[in-house]
Write an enzyme that holds these catalytic residues in place. Structure first.
Site, PDB file in Angstrom:
ATOM      1  CB  SER A   1      -0.884   0.009   1.258  1.00  0.00           C
ATOM      2  OG  SER A   1      -1.534   1.245   1.445  1.00  0.00           O
TER       3      SER A   1
ATOM      4  CE1 TYR B   1      -5.288  -1.736   4.479  1.00  0.00           C
ATOM      5  CE2 TYR B   1      -4.007   0.274   4.170  1.00  0.00           C
ATOM      6  CZ  TYR B   1      -4.633  -0.846   3.647  1.00  0.00           C
ATOM      7  OH  TYR B   1      -4.601  -1.088   2.293  1.00  0.00           O
TER       8      TYR B   1
END
Length: 242
Positions: free
Chosen positions: A134, A147
């Site tokens: 990410s 996350y």
């Protein structure tokens, strides 16, 4: 173009019921692979879009869900796309939201890689692992502490496994998607101010498409990337270059 062919290969793609995972599964199939589309919900729609494929139910809320998958049949390519996110201010973030995200995004990813690597090495074969990282493998973000931690972990584990397995015939790399048009980003795109702020920050001037990630996954799964190890490939329209 034979260096981009996946003919004769079998691939497992996790989180393949929708979005980026579904696009990757379809792209790998289009390149010639037989694809196992895995998810905690049915991947029947994804399989229907593939030339050669099947579905498998895998729920990574159990981080060891895939521990026996690779012993039952030879699999050449593993794409770890399954992931979840929880949002809250850091001062309010709960232990449950921390553990749930870390279990799926980091712990399950590592032990799925371990199970795959163990079988490939035992067969004295070659294999490809593509992890989905990410932008938050590099940046902090806000309101997504678990996350962010999990995606930093994905980047680190990708490099560690590449170090250990490059000499054993296994390529381990990752893709870091930018802002992609998926169900997960629908709310951001529906907010005119937020949408424009994001577009203003992307040098390419547009949101990414799931196909942009899928094409990169084909490359990292194919012989064309045989000398690529431990790379985190940013597919972000230039976001991180700003």
């Amino acid at each position: 173009m034979n260096r981009f062919s996946l003919a004769g290969k079998t691939a497992l793609v996790t989180g393949a019921n929708t979005g980026i995972g579904a696009a990757i599964a379809v792209a790998l199939s289009g390149a010639g692979a037989h694809v196992i589309a895995a998810g905690r919900r049915s991947c029947a729609d994804t399989v229907a879009s593939m030339g050669s494929g099947e579905e498998m139910l895998l729920d990574f809320t159990d981080p060891m869900a895939a521990k026996d998958v690779f012993a039952s049949r030879p699999i050449d390519i593993l794409v770890n796309n399954a992931g979840i996110i929880r949002r809250a201010d850091a001062v309010d973030f709960t232990e449950a939201d921390w553990d749930d995200v870390m279990d799926v995004n980091a712990k399950a990813l590592f032990f799925t890689c371990q199970a795959f690597g163990r079988e490939v090495i035992a067969r004295q074969a070659t294999g490809k692992i593509v992890n989905i990282a990410s932008l938050l493998s590099f940046q902090g973000g806000i309101r997504v502490p678990s996350y962010t931690a999990s995606k930093h972990s994905v980047a680190g584990l990708t490099k560690l496994l590449a170090n250990e397995w490059a000499g054993k015939g296994i390529n381990v790399n990752a893709i870091a998607p930018g802002y992609i048009e998926t169900n997960n980003t629908a709310a951001l795109r529906a907010d005119p101010d937020r949408n424009q702020a994001i577009l203003d920050r992307i040098p390419a001037g547009r949101w990414g498409h799931a196909q942009d990630i899928a094409d990169s996954a084909v490359y990292l799964s194919a012989p064309a990337s045989d000398y690529v190890h431990g790379t985190i490939l940013n597919v972000d329209g230039g976001w991180l270059a700003r």
